[in-house]
Design a protein around this motif. Structure first.
Motif, mmCIF file in Angstrom:
data_model
loop_
_atom_site.group_PDB
_atom_site.id
_atom_site.type_symbol
_atom_site.label_atom_id
_atom_site.label_comp_id
_atom_site.label_asym_id
_atom_site.label_seq_id
_atom_site.Cartn_x
_atom_site.Cartn_y
_atom_site.Cartn_z
ATOM 1 N N MET A 32 0.831 -1.208 0.000
ATOM 2 C CA MET A 32 0.000 0.000 0.000
ATOM 3 C C MET A 32 0.864 1.256 0.000
ATOM 4 O O MET A 32 0.468 2.298 0.508
ATOM 5 C CB MET A 32 -0.941 -0.011 1.201
ATOM 6 N N GLY A 33 2.034 1.150 -0.612
ATOM 7 C CA GLY A 33 2.894 2.311 -0.787
ATOM 8 C C GLY A 33 2.645 2.959 -2.141
ATOM 9 O O GLY A 33 1.629 2.712 -2.792
ATOM 10 N N PRO A 34 3.592 3.759 -2.613
ATOM 11 C CA PRO A 34 3.435 4.468 -3.888
ATOM 12 C C PRO A 34 3.794 3.619 -5.094
ATOM 13 O O PRO A 34 3.892 4.138 -6.202
ATOM 14 C CB PRO A 34 4.392 5.649 -3.731
ATOM 15 N N GLY A 35 3.999 2.344 -4.918
ATOM 16 C CA GLY A 35 4.325 1.427 -5.986
ATOM 17 C C GLY A 35 5.720 0.872 -5.790
ATOM 18 O O GLY A 35 6.591 1.565 -5.265
ATOM 19 N N PRO A 36 5.914 -0.412 -6.149
ATOM 20 C CA PRO A 36 4.961 -1.280 -6.816
ATOM 21 C C PRO A 36 3.828 -1.716 -5.893
ATOM 22 O O PRO A 36 3.906 -1.545 -4.676
ATOM 23 C CB PRO A 36 5.817 -2.489 -7.213
ATOM 24 N N ILE A 37 2.801 -2.269 -6.511
ATOM 25 C CA ILE A 37 1.674 -2.803 -5.758
ATOM 26 C C ILE A 37 1.559 -4.305 -6.053
ATOM 27 O O ILE A 37 2.288 -4.845 -6.875
ATOM 28 C CB ILE A 37 0.355 -2.072 -6.110
ATOM 29 N N MET A 381 -4.010 1.708 -5.343
ATOM 30 C CA MET A 381 -3.924 1.688 -6.807
ATOM 31 C C MET A 381 -3.930 0.277 -7.364
ATOM 32 O O MET A 381 -3.582 -0.696 -6.677
ATOM 33 C CB MET A 381 -2.684 2.440 -7.268
ATOM 34 N N GLY A 382 -4.332 0.191 -8.630
ATOM 35 C CA GLY A 382 -4.308 -1.081 -9.327
ATOM 36 C C GLY A 382 -5.166 -2.117 -8.648
ATOM 37 O O GLY A 382 -6.304 -1.864 -8.239
ATOM 38 N N TYR A 383 -4.629 -3.315 -8.503
ATOM 39 C CA TYR A 383 -5.357 -4.414 -7.862
ATOM 40 C C TYR A 383 -5.682 -4.105 -6.412
ATOM 41 O O TYR A 383 -6.617 -4.672 -5.848
ATOM 42 C CB TYR A 383 -4.500 -5.687 -7.960
ATOM 43 N N ASN A 384 -4.928 -3.202 -5.792
ATOM 44 C CA ASN A 384 -5.154 -2.862 -4.382
ATOM 45 C C ASN A 384 -6.116 -1.703 -4.186
ATOM 46 O O ASN A 384 -6.307 -1.255 -3.047
ATOM 47 C CB ASN A 384 -3.818 -2.538 -3.707
ATOM 48 N N ALA A 385 -6.702 -1.177 -5.240
ATOM 49 C CA ALA A 385 -7.724 -0.134 -5.100
ATOM 50 C C ALA A 385 -9.061 -0.815 -4.829
ATOM 51 O O ALA A 385 -9.916 -0.945 -5.698
ATOM 52 C CB ALA A 385 -7.788 0.732 -6.354
ATOM 53 N N ARG A 386 -9.204 -1.276 -3.571
ATOM 54 C CA ARG A 386 -10.384 -2.042 -3.158
ATOM 55 C C ARG A 386 -10.764 -1.620 -1.740
ATOM 56 O O ARG A 386 -9.938 -1.147 -0.960
ATOM 57 C CB ARG A 386 -10.101 -3.548 -3.155
ATOM 58 N N LYS A 387 -12.021 -1.851 -1.403
ATOM 59 C CA LYS A 387 -12.527 -1.473 -0.082
ATOM 60 C C LYS A 387 -11.819 -2.232 1.034
ATOM 61 O O LYS A 387 -11.459 -1.650 2.066
ATOM 62 C CB LYS A 387 -14.035 -1.724 -0.025
#
Length: 451
Positions: A32-37, A381-387
């Protein structure tokens, strides 16, 4: 005692079986940092597919399909839309080294770490680089950039779209017309922003755009999607010089060719095009991954993906505020997918990050330059942009902050995020958007653009 025995047994086992003989088995992490995810599992599955010969019809078909998919992702009709084999920085370097001749003037507006990177790469290409800088956490107005163009008369404007070091997104929508008026080639790096924030290659007048997979595109680092307008292609092809071992009769040989062989876009265009020039061996597994990243985005709908990042990024932002943390930067220009918060004076930023990683398996980032040690950066972001990832991160972050002695609002992070989600759902119910109709409209726009 048990721990000491276990450590001893582990040490003995490693002596008998050196770690180099063990299979890769990374620890479980929520990035959950600025990337990578965390890469989408579907992307990882695609990357495990068997290799093909470089000119197998199936392989060249995948290459052609990938070009078409990224035209939709970049929102462009550019024929030269392809992958540069390497990380996102490879895409930046390929674009700049292929367009810049020694002595060319390049203007770089800097509002974070990655503007400095563009300057350095341009300088290494032999450019006469002119910079303008604003305080980190701010962005440029179109008027400021136009004034700088008038003053420096550059051949190329090179600007980052979203800079994760500051979390800011530079508005680009008015710059294309300015560049056309002054006959300037317009380049941008969208590694941090593409698919999580609105971006329009053709509508905004971009000439050259490069990206990476490891952020909102939900893949691993290692492939750099890129697109080039006819103006940029004409410039790059004017510097074409085919290497001796693959040269055909009649191929021009320039005395001052593009200064990199590997990143020579003039040859790479022919590799991806009908000539299938044998320039290098495509990174097949990365091609599979990049194709799947684009396929998933196109299937979701680019507008829907941007909205997903807006919703979950907004919930993270409100949750961090709910914990009582101070947000960094100009929020009116913050990217959807990453938020920076000031580290409270009472805690050690690195210690908090370490405990969050050790105890919860969650990674967040620090920053660079003038912000190093002053802010944390939390990505959504990406796959980690989830509730679930948002709520889990906020709940864990609260506990680690409390243990570190920071004053936080009990339950404030998760509570504020829940309230944001509830309001977003209410807004959607009051003004529902037909996802299917929106997708049809997107496709109609692309058809009109000739895709």
């Amino acid at each position: 005692m048990f721990s000491e025995t276990l450590d001893s047994e582990t040490s003995t086992a490693r002596e008998e079986h050196p770690i180099s003989s063990q299979p890769i088995n990374p620890p479980s992490r929520l990035l959950m940092g600025p990337g990578p995810i965390n890469a989408d599992p579907r992307v990882l599955r695609a990357m495990s597919a068997q290799l093909l010969g470089q000119y197998d019809p199936a392989m060249t078909a995948y290459m052609t399909e990938t070009m078409g998919l990224y035209r939709e992702v970049f929102r462009t009709a550019n024929e030269q839309t392809l992958l540069v084999d390497g990380t996102s920085r490879a895409g930046i370097e390929a674009a700049l080294v292929s367009m810049i001749e020694p002595g060319d003037r390049v203007l770089v507006p800097i509002f974070g770490r990655f503007g400095h990177l563009l300057r350095e790469i341009a300088e290494r290409c032999g450019a006469e680089v002119h910079v303008r800088e604003v305080e980190w956490g701010q962005v440029f107005t179109p008027e400021q950039i136009e004034q700088a163009i008038r003053e420096t008369k550059p051949k190329i404007l090179a600007v980052v779209h979203g800079d994760t070091s500051t979390t800011m997104a530079q508005p680009l929508d008015e710059l294309g017309a300015i560049c056309r008026e002054h006959d300037v080639i317009f380049y941008t790096d969208v590694t941090a922003s593409l698919a999580g924030n609105t971006f329009e290659t053709d509508a905004w007048g971009l000439d050259a755009v490069t990206a990476g997979l490891q952020k909102c595109l939900a893949g691993p680092s290692g492939s750099a999607p890129a697109t080039f307008s006819p103006r940029a292609v004409e410039l790059i092809n004017s510097r074409k010089s085919i290497e001796a071992g693959i040269r055909s009769e009649g191929d021009e040989v320039l005395r001052a060719p593009i200064r990199s062989n590997y990143f020579d876009l003039a040859m790479i265009f022919d590799y991806w095009g009908a000539k299938r020039l044998n320039h290098h061996t495509e990174a097949t597994s990365m091609l599979y991954g990049a194709r799947e990243c684009a396929r998933l985005l196109v299937d979701e709908g680019i507008g829907n993906a941007v909205e997903r990042h807006r919703i979950h990024g907004g919930a993270m932002l409100e949750g961090l505020k709910g914990l009582g943390l101070e947000i960094f930067g100009d929020l009116s220009h913050k990217m959807n997918n990453v938020t920076a918060v000031y580290i409270p004076d009472s805690v050690s930023g690195d210690a908090v990050r370490g405990e969050l990683l050790d105890d919860f398996g969650i990674e967040i980032g620090t920053s660079f330059g003038p912000l190093h040690g002053k802010v944390w950066r939390i990505g959504t972001m990406g796959y980690n942009a989830r509730k679930d990832t948002v709520l889990t991160t906020l709940a864990a972050f609260e506990q680690v902050l409390r243990r570190a002695g920071a004053t936080v609002t009990a339950g404030g992070g998760v509570g504020a995020a829940y309230e944001f989600y509830a309001n977003a759902n209410a807004d959607a119910a009051a003004d529902p958007t037909d996802g299917g109709a929106a997708r049809e409209a997107e496709l109609a726009d692309l058809e009109r653009a000739g895709l």
